[in-house]
Design an enzyme around this catalytic site. Structure first.
Site, PDB file in Angstrom:
ATOM      1  N   ASN A   1       0.849  -1.190   0.000  1.00 28.53           N
ATOM      2  CA  ASN A   1       0.000   0.000   0.000  1.00 28.53           C
ATOM      3  C   ASN A   1       0.882   1.235   0.000  1.00 28.53           C
ATOM      4  OD1 ASN A   1       0.365   1.033   2.860  1.00 28.53           O
ATOM      5  ND2 ASN A   1      -0.260  -1.092   3.230  1.00 28.53           N
TER       6      ASN A   1
ATOM      7  N   ASP B   1      -4.428  -6.085   5.294  1.00 29.84           N
ATOM      8  CA  ASP B   1      -5.542  -6.862   5.855  1.00 29.84           C
ATOM      9  C   ASP B   1      -5.562  -8.286   5.294  1.00 29.84           C
ATOM     10  OD1 ASP B   1      -6.614  -4.815   7.487  1.00 29.84           O
ATOM     11  OD2 ASP B   1      -7.478  -3.856   5.719  1.00 29.84           O
TER      12      ASP B   1
ATOM     13  N   PHE C   1      -5.250   4.019  13.903  1.00 28.18           N
ATOM     14  CA  PHE C   1      -5.478   4.968  12.810  1.00 28.18           C
ATOM     15  C   PHE C   1      -6.544   4.376  11.899  1.00 28.18           C
ATOM     16  CE2 PHE C   1      -2.200   8.383  12.652  1.00 28.18           C
ATOM     17  CZ  PHE C   1      -1.590   8.108  13.866  1.00 28.18           C
TER      18      PHE C   1
ATOM     19  N   LYS D   1     -12.131  -2.764  18.280  1.00 32.03           N
ATOM     20  CA  LYS D   1     -10.749  -3.092  18.642  1.00 32.03           C
ATOM     21  C   LYS D   1     -10.454  -2.768  20.101  1.00 32.03           C
ATOM     22  CE  LYS D   1      -9.283  -2.448  13.873  1.00 32.03           C
ATOM     23  NZ  LYS D   1      -8.143  -2.593  12.990  1.00 32.03           N
TER      24      LYS D   1
HETATM   25  N1  CTP Z   1      -4.288  -2.738  12.065  1.00 32.30           N
HETATM   26  C1  CTP Z   1      -3.650  -3.734  12.752  1.00 32.30           C
HETATM   27  N2  CTP Z   1      -3.542  -5.001  12.231  1.00 32.30           N
HETATM   28  C2  CTP Z   1      -4.089  -5.293  11.040  1.00 32.30           C
HETATM   29  C3  CTP Z   1      -4.762  -4.271  10.336  1.00 32.30           C
HETATM   30  C4  CTP Z   1      -4.841  -3.008  10.883  1.00 32.30           C
HETATM   31  O1  CTP Z   1      -3.160  -3.475  13.848  1.00 32.30           O
HETATM   32  N3  CTP Z   1      -3.961  -6.514  10.563  1.00 32.30           N
HETATM   33  C5  CTP Z   1      -4.380  -1.421  12.677  1.00 32.30           C
HETATM   34  C6  CTP Z   1      -3.728  -0.319  11.874  1.00 32.30           C
HETATM   35  O2  CTP Z   1      -2.385  -0.106  12.240  1.00 32.30           O
HETATM   36  C7  CTP Z   1      -4.586   0.887  12.203  1.00 32.30           C
HETATM   37  C8  CTP Z   1      -5.951   0.290  12.362  1.00 32.30           C
HETATM   38  O3  CTP Z   1      -5.735  -1.054  12.767  1.00 32.30           O
HETATM   39  O4  CTP Z   1      -4.198   1.486  13.425  1.00 32.30           O
HETATM   40  C9  CTP Z   1      -6.697   0.321  11.055  1.00 32.30           C
HETATM   41  O5  CTP Z   1      -7.763  -0.482  11.154  1.00 32.30           O
HETATM   42  P1  CTP Z   1      -8.400  -1.296   9.930  1.00 32.30           P
HETATM   43  O6  CTP Z   1      -9.632  -1.870  10.482  1.00 32.30           O
HETATM   44  O7  CTP Z   1      -7.472  -2.208   9.275  1.00 32.30           O
HETATM   45  O8  CTP Z   1      -8.704  -0.124   9.011  1.00 32.30           O
HETATM   46  P2  CTP Z   1      -8.363   0.188   7.550  1.00 32.30           P
HETATM   47  O9  CTP Z   1      -7.447  -0.804   6.947  1.00 32.30           O
HETATM   48  O10 CTP Z   1      -7.905   1.609   7.577  1.00 32.30           O
HETATM   49  O11 CTP Z   1      -9.789   0.134   6.904  1.00 32.30           O
HETATM   50  P3  CTP Z   1     -10.791  -1.066   6.592  1.00 32.30           P
HETATM   51  O12 CTP Z   1     -11.078  -1.837   7.834  1.00 32.30           O
HETATM   52  O13 CTP Z   1     -11.972  -0.296   6.162  1.00 32.30           O
HETATM   53  O14 CTP Z   1     -10.132  -1.865   5.555  1.00 32.30           O
END
Ligand code: CTP
Length: 407
Positions: free
Chosen positions: A207, A276, A323, A341
Site C-alpha cells: 500500500n 488486511d 489509525f 478493537k
Molecule cells: N491494524 C492492525 N492489524 C491489522 C490491520 C490493521 O493493527 N492486521 C491497525 C492499523 O495499524 C490501524 C488500524 O488497525 O491502526 C486500522 O484499522 P483497519 O480496520 O485495518 O482499518 P483500515 O485498513 O484503515 O480500513 P478497513 O477496515 O476499512 O479496511
C-alpha cells in the site's frame, strides 16, 4: 531559565539575531552564540559578545582551548538549538548531515530540540531542493519559524523574510515548554509504514503508506523523553534518530515484533498501514508465470491492534491508539473500529482530501474517542503528532510511571 544555543548564519537578517539575543536574555535565558564565517561578514561577533558577555564561537578549532570537542560539550549542554537566520546553505548541510564547521557539527551532536528561522530570496526558499531539505528536517522533528512575506533585501517581494525576533523568541518558548520531558520514564511503541505481503520471489501486495505520520509520532515521543521503539515496515523514508527501530516486512512479522516489544510498554500507537490480506499459501517459492486470468487466494491477517485490545482487557494500560484511513467521512468507521478493537483513540482521516493521507507532509485528522470527536485543522504531521501525544499523556496521567529497563 534555559540555555539557548543560537546559531547565526550569513544572511542580511543576521542583524535581527542581535535583537533576538536580547529578547531571549530578557526572558531569563542564557544565550551562547555561534556564528558561521559568512555571518561574520554581516555582523561582528563583538556585538553579540557585548550583549551576552560570553565569547562568540566562530571556529571549530580555536587554538589554546580544548575546542576540538567544544561542539560536543555545548551539544549536551543546550536546552534548545536555534538558528536565525538559517540560510539555504545551513539547511542543506543539516539535511545532508554535513559537518564542516562548528554549527553544522553542533546540529549533528545535539539531542536538544532544534528550531530554524529561515531567511533567503523567495525563489531560493521555494526551490524544490530547499523545500525537500526542509521536509527532511521537519520529519526528523526540527521545528521551523516560517519566513514572512514582504520586501526582501534583494529587492524582491515575496516569502523569505526572516520572521520578527519577537515571533522567533515566542517560538523558542513554545519549543522549551513543549519539550518538557513529560514522557520521561515511559516506553512508547509506534508502528509506521506499510507492510508488504509477498506473492512470489519478485511480487508483493502493498500500500502507499510512507511511514511519515508514525515517524513524526516517534520523533515527538522521543523529544518528550520517552523510550521509543519504532516497528517500521518497508519505506524509503529515514526514521528519526535516537530511537530503537525494528524493521519488518509483512503483517505477520509486524505482529510478532509488536508482541515481543510489548512488555513494559505504556502506550502503543499503531500508525502502520497493516495489510488486511496475505496470500493464503504464503509466497510462492518460484516466480508465478503469467497465463490466463490469475486468481489469488488471500487470508485475513491477524489484527494486531485488536489483539492488543483483547490482551489488555479491562486494564487501562497500555494506552492503545489506532489509525483509520478512510475515503469519505471517516468518523463513523472510526467509531466502529474504536469499539471493535477496544482502543482508547482512533486517528481518522479521509485520504481523498487534498493535503491529507499518504506520502504528504500534512494531514487533516479527527481524533475519535468514546467521549466524542475532535476535528483538527490541516497541519504538518509533526503538529498532528503533538496533539496526539498530548492526548496520550492525558490518558497516561492516571497510571504511574514504571521503571524502564535501559536499552
Ligand atoms: N491494524 C492492525 N492489524 C491489522 C490491520 C490493521 O493493527 N492486521 C491497525 C492499523 O495499524 C490501524 C488500524 O488497525 O491502526 C486500522 O484499522 P483497519 O480496520 O485495518 O482499518 P483500515 O485498513 O484503515 O480500513 P478497513 O477496515 O476499512 O479496511
Amino acid at each position: 531559565m534555559a540555555f539557548v544555543g543560537l546559531g547565526v548564519t550569513g544572511g542580511i537578517g543576521a542583524y535581527k539575531a542581535v535583537e533576538l539575543t536580547r529578547l531571549l536574555q530578557k526572558r531569563g535565558h542564557r544565550v551562547q552564540v555561534a556564528m558561521t564565517r559568512t555571518a561574520r561578514r554581516f555582523v561582528g561577533p563583538l556585538t553579540f559578545e557585548a550583549i551576552t558577555r560570553e565569547p562568540v564561537i566562530t571556529t571549530q578549532f580555536a587554538s589554546g582551548l580544548n575546542t576540538g570537542i567544544e561542539h560536543i560539550a555545548l551539544a549536551s549542554g543546550v536546552d534548545v538549538l536555534v538558528v536565525a537566520p538559517a540560510t539555504a546553505n545551513i539547511i542543506g548541510k543539516f539535511a545532508g548531515g554535513i559537518a564542516d564547521d562548528f554549527l553544522s557539527s553542533l546540529y549533528l551532536a545535539t539531542r536538544a530540540p532544534v528550531l530554524l528561522a529561515p531567511a533567503m530570496n523567495t525563489h531560493m526558499w521555494e526551490h524544490a531542493a530547499v523545500q525537500a531539505n526542509v521536509a527532511t528536517l521537519r520529519r526528523r522533528g526540527v521545528r521551523f519559524v516560517d519566513p514572512g512575506d514582504g520586501y526582501l533585501a534583494c529587492g524582491w517581494v515575496g516569502a523569505g523574510r526572516l520572521a520578527d525576533p519577537d515571533v522567533i523568541a515566542a517560538a523558542v518558548e513554545r519549543v522549551l515548554a513543549g519539550t518538557a520531558r513529560t514522557l520521561a520514564g515511559r516506553r512508547v511503541l509506534v508502528t509506521a509504514g506499510p507492510t508488504l505481503e509477498d506473492l512470489d520471489a519478485v511480487r508483493f501486495i502493498g500500500n502507499r503508506s510512507s511511514g511519515r505520520m508514525g515517524m513524526a509520532v516517534a520523533a515527538e515521543a522521543a523529544a518528550r523523553g520517552a523510550d521509543v521503539v519504532l516497528v517500521l515496515g518497508p519505506t524509503s523514508v529515514d526514521p528519526p534518530a535516537g530511537i530503537t527501530v525494528i524493521r519488518v516486512r509483512s503483517a505477520a512479522e509486524m505482529h510478532a515484533a509488536v508482541m515481543a516489544a510489548l512488555p513494559g510498554t505504556d502506550a502503543v500507537i499503531m500508525a502502520a498501514a497493516v495489510a488486511d490480506y496475505t496470500p493464503a499459501a504464503g509466497p510462492s517459492p518460484t516466480k508465478i508465470e503469467k497465463g490466463g486470468a490469475l486468481t489469488l487466494h488471500l487470508d485475513r491477517t491477524r489484527d494486531i491492534l485488536a489483539d492488543l485490545g483483547r490482551t489488555r482487557g479491562a486494564k487501562t494500560t497500555p494506552v492503545l491508539i489506532g489509525f483509520a484511513a478512510q475515503t469519505g467521512d471517516p468518523v463513523p468507521a472510526a467509531r466502529r473500529k474504536l469499539l471493535e478493537k477496544q482502543v482508547d483513540l482512533i486517528v481518522a482521516n479521509d485520504v481523498t482530501e487534498p493535503g491529507a493521507g499518504f506520502d504528504v507532509e500534512t494531514n487533516r485528522v479527527t481524533l475519535v474517542s468514546r467521549e466524542g470527536s475532535d476535528a483538527l485543522p490541516l497541519q504538518a504531521k509533526t503538529d498532528v503528532a503533538r496533539h496526539l501525544l498530548d492526548r496520550v499523556e492525558a490518558l497516561l496521567a492516571a497510571s504511574p510511571v514504571t521503571a524502564v529497563a535501559p536499552q
